[in-house]
Design a protein around this motif. Structure first.
Motif, PDB file in Angstrom:
ATOM      1  N   GLN A  96       0.936  -1.298   0.193  1.00  0.00           N
ATOM      2  CA  GLN A  96      -0.002   0.072   0.028  1.00  0.00           C
ATOM      3  C   GLN A  96       0.733   1.294   0.005  1.00  0.00           C
ATOM      4  O   GLN A  96       0.376   2.201   0.153  1.00  0.00           O
ATOM      5  CB  GLN A  96      -1.009  -0.113   1.182  1.00  0.00           C
ATOM      6  N   ARG A  97       2.202   1.106   0.025  1.00  0.00           N
ATOM      7  CA  ARG A  97       3.314   2.275  -0.265  1.00  0.00           C
ATOM      8  C   ARG A  97       2.967   2.778  -1.401  1.00  0.00           C
ATOM      9  O   ARG A  97       2.459   2.222  -2.365  1.00  0.00           O
ATOM     10  CB  ARG A  97       4.323   1.993   0.145  1.00  0.00           C
ATOM     11  N   ASP A  98       3.559   4.091  -1.796  1.00  0.00           N
ATOM     12  CA  ASP A  98       3.698   4.692  -3.209  1.00  0.00           C
ATOM     13  C   ASP A  98       4.920   4.003  -3.570  1.00  0.00           C
ATOM     14  O   ASP A  98       5.959   4.388  -3.574  1.00  0.00           O
ATOM     15  CB  ASP A  98       3.746   5.950  -3.010  1.00  0.00           C
ATOM     16  N   ILE A  99       4.703   2.867  -4.211  1.00  0.00           N
ATOM     17  CA  ILE A  99       5.918   1.876  -4.792  1.00  0.00           C
ATOM     18  C   ILE A  99       6.878   2.775  -5.881  1.00  0.00           C
ATOM     19  O   ILE A  99       8.141   2.737  -5.516  1.00  0.00           O
ATOM     20  CB  ILE A  99       5.338   0.433  -5.213  1.00  0.00           C
ATOM     21  N   PRO A 100       6.189   3.371  -6.850  1.00  0.00           N
ATOM     22  CA  PRO A 100       7.060   4.158  -7.707  1.00  0.00           C
ATOM     23  C   PRO A 100       7.834   5.192  -6.949  1.00  0.00           C
ATOM     24  O   PRO A 100       9.103   5.322  -7.242  1.00  0.00           O
ATOM     25  CB  PRO A 100       6.115   4.734  -8.774  1.00  0.00           C
ATOM     26  N   ALA A 101       7.347   5.915  -6.233  1.00  0.00           N
ATOM     27  CA  ALA A 101       8.034   6.775  -5.408  1.00  0.00           C
ATOM     28  C   ALA A 101       9.147   6.329  -4.513  1.00  0.00           C
ATOM     29  O   ALA A 101      10.254   6.734  -4.495  1.00  0.00           O
ATOM     30  CB  ALA A 101       7.262   7.669  -4.637  1.00  0.00           C
ATOM     31  N   ARG A 102       8.888   5.077  -3.986  1.00  0.00           N
ATOM     32  CA  ARG A 102       9.828   4.411  -3.057  1.00  0.00           C
ATOM     33  C   ARG A 102      11.063   3.772  -3.670  1.00  0.00           C
ATOM     34  O   ARG A 102      12.168   3.734  -3.307  1.00  0.00           O
ATOM     35  CB  ARG A 102       8.917   3.400  -2.101  1.00  0.00           C
ATOM     36  N   ILE A 103      10.600   3.267  -4.957  1.00  0.00           N
ATOM     37  CA  ILE A 103      11.791   2.736  -5.798  1.00  0.00           C
ATOM     38  C   ILE A 103      12.791   3.812  -6.251  1.00  0.00           C
ATOM     39  O   ILE A 103      13.868   3.558  -6.236  1.00  0.00           O
ATOM     40  CB  ILE A 103      11.159   1.807  -6.954  1.00  0.00           C
ATOM     41  N   ARG A 104      12.082   5.036  -6.674  1.00  0.00           N
ATOM     42  CA  ARG A 104      12.945   6.055  -7.129  1.00  0.00           C
ATOM     43  C   ARG A 104      13.876   6.750  -5.903  1.00  0.00           C
ATOM     44  O   ARG A 104      14.364   7.693  -6.373  1.00  0.00           O
ATOM     45  CB  ARG A 104      12.172   6.938  -8.008  1.00  0.00           C
ATOM     46  N   GLU A 105      13.599   6.696  -4.646  1.00  0.00           N
ATOM     47  CA  GLU A 105      14.588   7.267  -3.831  1.00  0.00           C
ATOM     48  C   GLU A 105      15.979   6.927  -4.016  1.00  0.00           C
ATOM     49  O   GLU A 105      16.286   6.006  -4.535  1.00  0.00           O
ATOM     50  CB  GLU A 105      14.055   6.571  -2.183  1.00  0.00           C
ATOM     51  N   PRO A 106      16.718   7.758  -3.714  1.00  0.00           N
ATOM     52  CA  PRO A 106      18.037   7.794  -3.711  1.00  0.00           C
ATOM     53  C   PRO A 106      18.706   6.569  -3.417  1.00  0.00           C
ATOM     54  O   PRO A 106      18.139   5.957  -2.238  1.00  0.00           O
ATOM     55  CB  PRO A 106      18.901   9.029  -3.033  1.00  0.00           C
ATOM     56  N   ASN A 107      19.582   5.807  -3.770  1.00  0.00           N
ATOM     57  CA  ASN A 107      20.169   4.541  -3.787  1.00  0.00           C
ATOM     58  C   ASN A 107      18.913   3.502  -4.017  1.00  0.00           C
ATOM     59  O   ASN A 107      19.290   2.261  -3.368  1.00  0.00           O
ATOM     60  CB  ASN A 107      20.894   4.487  -2.335  1.00  0.00           C
ATOM     61  N   GLY A 108      17.974   3.712  -4.515  1.00  0.00           N
ATOM     62  CA  GLY A 108      16.634   2.684  -4.833  1.00  0.00           C
ATOM     63  C   GLY A 108      16.793   2.102  -5.722  1.00  0.00           C
ATOM     64  O   GLY A 108      17.565   1.342  -6.054  1.00  0.00           O
TER      65      GLY A 108
END
Length: 108
Positions: A96-108
């Motif tokens: 239920q997280r914002d997966i696209p945003a979390r994947i694109r985090e620095p070092n993601g």
């Protein structure tokens, strides 16, 4: 084919640690230990058959080779890329997280 070594990124380790801490605090130790057991089981599946993961997010995020596998009984996805000599474990994220945003985090 021999299973590949899984190498977690720092963000994946942080995801795992925070999830275990959450389950230990909000549920109980048995739930946290069950999460660990399930995670280890899926890591073994990925190591043995990395191509079996879903490429959905690779297509959606334009990240070649990114795959995901769900955890049974827990609402989490493991994100990884198969490399020539290892499995690059990117993240372990709640569905239920914002997966696209979390994947694109620095070092993601």
């Amino acid at each position: 084919m021999r299973p590949k070594l899984s190498v977690p990124r720092q963000l994946a380790l942080e995801d795992i640690d925070s999830t275990i801490a959450y389950y230990a605090a909000e549920a109980n130790e048995a739930v946290a230990l069950g999460f660990i057991d399930t995670l280890e089981s899926v890591f073994r599946l990925i190591a043995a058959r990395p191509a079996a993961g879903s490429p959905h997010y690779a297509n959606a995020l334009a990240i070649p080779g990114l795959r995901s596998r769900p955890l049974k009984r827990y609402p989490y996805l493991i994100f990884y890329i198969e490399r020539e000599d290892h499995i690059d474990l990117w993240r372990v994220l709640h569905v239920q997280r914002d997966i696209p945003a979390r994947i694109r985090e620095p070092n993601g």
